[in-house]
Design an enzyme around this catalytic site. Structure first.
Site, PDB file in Angstrom:
ATOM      1  N   ASP A   1      45.959 -52.020  26.018  1.00 23.09           N
ATOM      2  CA  ASP A   1      46.059 -52.946  27.141  1.00 23.09           C
ATOM      3  C   ASP A   1      46.970 -52.340  28.211  1.00 23.09           C
ATOM      4  O   ASP A   1      47.788 -51.462  27.920  1.00 23.09           O
ATOM      5  CB  ASP A   1      46.656 -54.286  26.686  1.00 23.09           C
ATOM      6  CG  ASP A   1      45.666 -55.103  25.864  1.00 23.09           C
ATOM      7  OD1 ASP A   1      44.439 -54.868  25.997  1.00 23.09           O
ATOM      8  OD2 ASP A   1      46.105 -55.973  25.095  1.00 23.09           O
TER       9      ASP A   1
ATOM     10  N   TRP B   1      44.694 -51.514  19.359  1.00 20.13           N
ATOM     11  CA  TRP B   1      43.759 -51.633  18.248  1.00 20.13           C
ATOM     12  C   TRP B   1      42.693 -50.557  18.394  1.00 20.13           C
ATOM     13  O   TRP B   1      42.582 -49.930  19.444  1.00 20.13           O
ATOM     14  CB  TRP B   1      43.187 -53.025  18.138  1.00 20.13           C
ATOM     15  CG  TRP B   1      42.034 -53.397  19.029  1.00 20.13           C
ATOM     16  CD1 TRP B   1      40.720 -53.396  18.705  1.00 20.13           C
ATOM     17  CD2 TRP B   1      42.108 -53.863  20.382  1.00 20.13           C
ATOM     18  NE1 TRP B   1      39.966 -53.833  19.778  1.00 20.13           N
ATOM     19  CE2 TRP B   1      40.783 -54.122  20.816  1.00 20.13           C
ATOM     20  CE3 TRP B   1      43.165 -54.072  21.272  1.00 20.13           C
ATOM     21  CZ2 TRP B   1      40.493 -54.585  22.093  1.00 20.13           C
ATOM     22  CZ3 TRP B   1      42.871 -54.540  22.551  1.00 20.13           C
ATOM     23  CH2 TRP B   1      41.558 -54.790  22.943  1.00 20.13           C
TER      24      TRP B   1
END
Lengths: 384, 174
Positions: B118, B99
């Site tokens: 991540d 994101w």
């Protein structure tokens, strides 16, 4: 102490117990598994993603009257949860790896019996279920209880339809750009989803759970200027949402084409100036019997404050749209109301992860709390 | 906001950040959807490090949630987990999708696009949980959403370990 020395000591102790030694005033016991009292509408399920050991999530089951911790349901890796329509089963859509954090991925819907909290079955589903923090709408059942609708993200979005009667996965329905499942309460084959262009996607299933129709509504909210929180609560088939800046939107799903209510504001112009806004992960609750709406609110809201804990909980009469009470907010990030005629409002304290219980039959009054209950929980669901 | 501070006992709060970079966010959201979330990854952020070194008082560093580029981050800081703001810890794999946030760098006055990748393949790091949400949006704007596991598209393992904050470009002024 080495094992060979400890062994005889234990043996002696057991022998003393077995011989009915004079100090054995406590009755001799046999370990068994506790039985639950029948569930009441004041039982609450608190879904805890347990982010510091996220592979091992759990659901805390608590009695809201006694605050007794009733037991736990395992939700594994970023599992999503919901109760069945009749409250007898609890579903967990989750992921397992064959080697804990690696190996083969298996996604299933685990089925738990709410009378025993025991796992009683599982249904394999495509390995796409949304590994997300827990929001209402990521896993829902249709109103007739026949199908379980599982939000997927790969990150392309779709919904897996699971036939709960046949206990099997049926179909995957693409829902690009849209999120959550909002089941119609009058047409069980229908559900809606909120979309990034401000529209509502409405999907109609056939009798087997496959997609029969799909249509997009006109734009009904502005995702740029004032986005909607994804959580919805229903009064009949009217589904309520709140926006980041504190407006209430509604969509009636009783017809094939949704009908939208006129948005109205939770805040007065003076309160808007002080930037009172809704915040949290499950910021609204309703009591359907009395048409009351509860909202978690914080002042000095700004860009990025939309998950902040409540400074106050505001109570509205949905029909007159009048605010009838403001109470201290207990740092709530998630709230849920029981639907009986002596309702409780449950709030999850986002700062210390305690469960706060309000009586909500007349005035909203904080009564008791259980601290701490969870590690990182975001979703509450009450027993129907 | 850092209300998680009260629970997770992290350091002092600090840098005020600019708000409202809506048009950039929207544009990036569209870009992400249009490009199946594949992002260019630029080299390390040298600007911030230079600016940081020039400060007399040391500003929040990369193990602090108040570090400027963490303005829309929800996860464990990889800098506390054996990696850095822009590298994954040893033995983990960077997420294939991410994101996007837009964060204001107080040292040069510019807004940067930050890709929150991540790191994947091991259980939660558990150190330095940070939850900030500037420009964060619900998952119907998926590319701006931080309450989902961005390891979700990794094929070896989608297990979430920690989150990086990789500067991927300058944001245009809105």
């Amino acid at each position: 102490m080495s094992t060979w020395r400890r062994g005889p000591a234990i043996a002696l102790a057991v022998a003393t117990l077995a011989s009915g030694g004079s100090w054995a005033d406590v009755a001799i016991e046999q370990v068994t598994t506790a039985k639950l009292a029948p569930a009441t509408p004041h039982r609450v399920y608190v879904t805890d993603v347990a982010i510091s050991h996220i592979v091992d999530g759990r659901v805390h089951v608590v009695d809201g009257d006694s605050l007794k911790y009733l037991g736990m349901i395992a939700s594994a890796y970023a599992g999503q949860t919901t109760l069945s329509q009749d409250g007898r089963e609890f579903y967990v859509a989750t992921t397992y790896y064959s080697r804990l954090s690696r190996g083969e991925r298996t996604d299933v819907v685990d089925i738990y019996d709410t009378a025993t909290l025991a796992q009683v079955g599982e249904i394999p589903i495509p390995p796409k279920h949304a590994q997300a923090l827990n929001y209402k709408g990521i896993l829902r059942t249709t109103r007739d209880g026949r199908f379980l609708l599982v939000q997927n993200a790969t990150p392309a979005t779709s919904v897996s339809v699971v036939d709960l009667k046949a206990r099997k996965f049926v179909a995957e329905i693409p829902t690009p750009g849209c999120w959550t499942v909002i089941p119609s309460q009058s047409a069980p084959q229908r559900f809606a989803a909120l979309c990034g262009d401000g529209s509502l996607l409405v999907v109609t299933l056939d009798g087997d759970g496959r997609q029969a129709k799909m249509a997009r509504s006109a734009k009904f909210f502005d995702p740029d200027d004032d986005p909607l929180f994804v959580q919805s609560e229903n009064l009949g088939d009217e589904h309520l949402f709140v926006s980041f800046k504190g407006k209430v939107y509604s969509a009636d799903l009783s017809q094939e084409t949704p009908r939208f209510g006129s948005p109205w504001s939770l805040v007065t112009p003076a309160e808007a100036k002080k930037n009172w806004r809704p915040g949290g992960y499950q910021p609204i609750a309703v009591h359907r019997g009395t048409h009351r709406l509860f909202v978690t609110m914080h002042p000095n809201g700004k860009e990025g404050s939309h998950k902040d804990p409540a400074q106050e909980i505001w109570v509205f009469d949905f029909d007159s749209k009048a605010r009838i009470q403001r109470v201290k907010g207990a740092n709530a990030v998630s709230i849920s109301a029981s639907q009986d005629d002596k309702p409780l409002l449950f709030a999850l304290d986002g700062k210390n992860m305690g469960l706060v219980v309000f009586e909500a039959a007349n005035k909203l009054v904080q009564k008791r709390r259980l601290d701490p209950l969870a590690e990182t929980a975001f979703l509450l669901e009450t027993q129907p | 906001m850092r209300w998680f501070d009260d629970f997770f006992e992290r350091g002092v709060r600090g840098v005020a950040r600019r708000t409202s970079r809506r048009s950039a966010l929207t544009r990036i959201g569209r870009l992400l959807v249009g490009s199946a979330f594949v992002l260019p990854v630029l080299p390390f952020d040298r600007i911030a490090r230079t600016a940081e070194a020039a400060q007399k008082k040391s500003p929040p560093g990369e193990t602090s949630c108040d570090y400027w580029r963490y303005c829309a981050l929800d996860g464990y800081l990889c800098a506390c987990c054996g990696g850095s703001a822009s590298t994954c810890p040893p033995g983990t794999e960077a997420s294939k999708v991410s994101w996007i946030g837009t964060c204001h760098n107080p040292h040069d006055g510019k807004d940067y696009l930050v890709s929150y990748n991540d790191c994947c393949g091991k259980g939660s790091c558990g150190r330095c949980l940070c939850n900030t949400n500037e420009g964060e949006r619900p998952a119907y704007r998926m590319g701006l959403h931080n309450d989902i596991n961005w390891c979700m598209a990794n094929t070896d393992s989608t297990m979430f370990h920690c989150t990086t904050s990789v500067v991927v470009g300058l944001a245009e002024k809105s």
